[in-house]
Design an enzyme around this catalytic site. Structure first.
Site, short mmCIF file in Angstrom:
data_model
loop_
_atom_site.label_atom_id
_atom_site.label_comp_id
_atom_site.label_asym_id
_atom_site.label_seq_id
_atom_site.Cartn_x
_atom_site.Cartn_y
_atom_site.Cartn_z
N HIS A 125 36.18 32.57 44.90
CA HIS A 125 37.55 32.59 45.43
C HIS A 125 37.58 31.81 46.74
O HIS A 125 36.72 32.03 47.61
CB HIS A 125 38.02 34.04 45.64
CG HIS A 125 39.42 34.11 46.12
ND1 HIS A 125 40.50 33.91 45.28
CD2 HIS A 125 39.94 34.31 47.35
CE1 HIS A 125 41.61 34.01 45.97
NE2 HIS A 125 41.31 34.24 47.25
N LEU A 136 42.64 42.38 41.39
CA LEU A 136 42.47 40.94 41.55
C LEU A 136 41.78 40.57 42.87
O LEU A 136 42.24 40.99 43.94
CB LEU A 136 43.84 40.25 41.46
CG LEU A 136 43.83 38.73 41.47
CD1 LEU A 136 43.24 38.18 40.19
CD2 LEU A 136 45.23 38.18 41.70
N GLY A 183 36.74 21.51 37.20
CA GLY A 183 35.38 21.99 36.97
C GLY A 183 34.33 21.52 37.96
O GLY A 183 33.15 21.39 37.61
N ILE A 226 44.79 35.45 34.72
CA ILE A 226 44.54 36.84 35.13
C ILE A 226 44.03 37.59 33.90
O ILE A 226 44.62 37.50 32.82
CB ILE A 226 45.83 37.48 35.69
CG1 ILE A 226 46.17 36.80 37.03
CG2 ILE A 226 45.65 38.99 35.88
CD1 ILE A 226 47.43 37.28 37.67
N MET A 248 41.87 30.05 35.73
CA MET A 248 43.13 30.41 36.37
C MET A 248 43.99 31.37 35.54
O MET A 248 45.22 31.34 35.63
CB MET A 248 43.93 29.12 36.67
CG MET A 248 43.21 28.16 37.60
SD MET A 248 42.62 28.92 39.14
CE MET A 248 44.16 29.01 40.03
N ASN A 267 33.06 35.60 40.07
CA ASN A 267 34.14 34.66 40.33
C ASN A 267 33.90 34.02 41.70
O ASN A 267 33.24 34.61 42.55
CB ASN A 267 35.47 35.42 40.36
CG ASN A 267 36.66 34.51 40.60
OD1 ASN A 267 36.76 33.41 40.03
ND2 ASN A 267 37.57 34.93 41.47
N GLU A 274 31.80 25.99 48.59
CA GLU A 274 31.80 26.64 47.26
C GLU A 274 30.64 26.09 46.43
O GLU A 274 29.94 26.84 45.75
CB GLU A 274 33.12 26.38 46.54
CG GLU A 274 34.33 27.02 47.19
CD GLU A 274 35.60 26.83 46.38
OE1 GLU A 274 35.54 26.87 45.15
OE2 GLU A 274 36.67 26.64 47.00
C1 GRF Z 1 38.17 26.37 43.50
O1 GRF Z 1 38.67 26.21 44.79
C2 GRF Z 1 37.91 27.82 43.19
O2 GRF Z 1 37.50 28.54 44.30
C3 GRF Z 1 39.28 28.28 42.77
O3 GRF Z 1 39.82 27.22 42.04
C4 GRF Z 1 39.20 25.99 42.44
C5 GRF Z 1 38.58 25.42 41.21
O4 GRF Z 1 38.01 24.17 41.44
N1 GRF Z 1 39.19 29.53 42.06
P1 GRF Z 1 37.03 23.52 40.37
O5 GRF Z 1 37.74 23.56 39.02
O6 GRF Z 1 35.76 24.29 40.35
O7 GRF Z 1 36.84 22.11 40.84
#
Ligand code: GRF
Length: 213
Positions: free
Chosen positions: A105, A140, A12, A88, A86, A103, A170
């Site tokens: 990615h 997806l 998270g 689908i 995680m 989302n 991110e």
């Molecule tokens: C991140 O790299 C996100 O882009 C991917 O899964 C990872 C999750 O990391 N979908 P976190 O749980 O937010 O630390």
């Protein structure tokens, strides 16, 4: 004030970046499909309501998605934010939240959809990699792109060093995308791209020297 629900499956850190970005929104709840997700404790420390909808307690994806949707709807959010979620999702679920589901990615979409993006970037020898925030559509990792950040791939990078460089971005771009959503500045065109409306009171003109926010 807009209301969001965040869905997680693991540590998270993106959720945490959103919680700590002081955005003009209410985080109504954090929901995890995994009771062991580390992010649940982080959310609780921030005083956020947490819920678990365990996918293992459901017979199939359709049943799980229905239960998840029911939990989400009980908070009546304007936006559902997938942050390292995680699972689908079924087309039915995605269509139900069309335009209200985003989302993050860890690649520069549309390349490297799916899993193990950093390993695949290294194997492909790309020199630039990154991350993308996008609206979710049934295909997806293919929905309308809101914002991307690029990082260099350096000689000697491992999956871990590259992942860390991308993750830092991110944590920057997800809060930014949500800020634009809160300001009603994101529009999805009929062609399935995203346009960013100029901030209220701005003309779109380039001002030089730059005006501090
Ligand atoms: C991140 O790299 C996100 O882009 C991917 O899964 C990872 C999750 O990391 N979908 P976190 O749980 O937010 O630390």
């Amino acid at each position: 004030m807009k209301k969001i629900v965040i869905l997680i499956s693991g540590r998270g850190s993106n959720m945490q970046a959103i919680l700590e970005a002081r955005l003009p929104l209410t985080v109504a709840a954090v929901i995890s499909n995994d009771p062991a997700a580390g992010g649940l404790a982080t959310a609780q420390k921030h005083g956020i309501v947490t819920r678990i909808v365990d996918h293992r307690a459901h017979r199939d994806r359709a049943e799980f998605d229905a239960a998840l949707g029911k939990e989400i709807d009980s908070f009546n959010p304007d936006l559902v934010v997938l942050a390292g979620f995680m699972r689908i999702l079924t087309d039915a679920f995605v269509n139900r939240y069309r335009g209200r589901l985003v989302n993050i990615h860890p690649s520069l979409l549309p390349v490297f959809t799916g899993l193990h993006t950093h390993r695949r970037a290294l194997e492909a020898g790309v020199k630039v990699h990154g991350c993308t925030v996008h609206f979710v559509t049934p295909e997806l990792d293919h929905g309308p792109i809101v914002i991307q950040a690029a990082v260099p791939v350096l000689d000697g990078d491992s999956e871990d060093t590259l992942a860390a460089r991308v993750l830092a971005e991110e944590h920057r771009i997800y809060p930014q995308a949500l800020r634009w959503f809160c300001e009603d500045r994101l529009a999805i065109t009929p062609q399935g791209t995203v346009t960013l409306k100029a901030a209220r009171g701005t003309s779109g003109a380039l001002v030089s020297p730059a005006v501090e926010p």
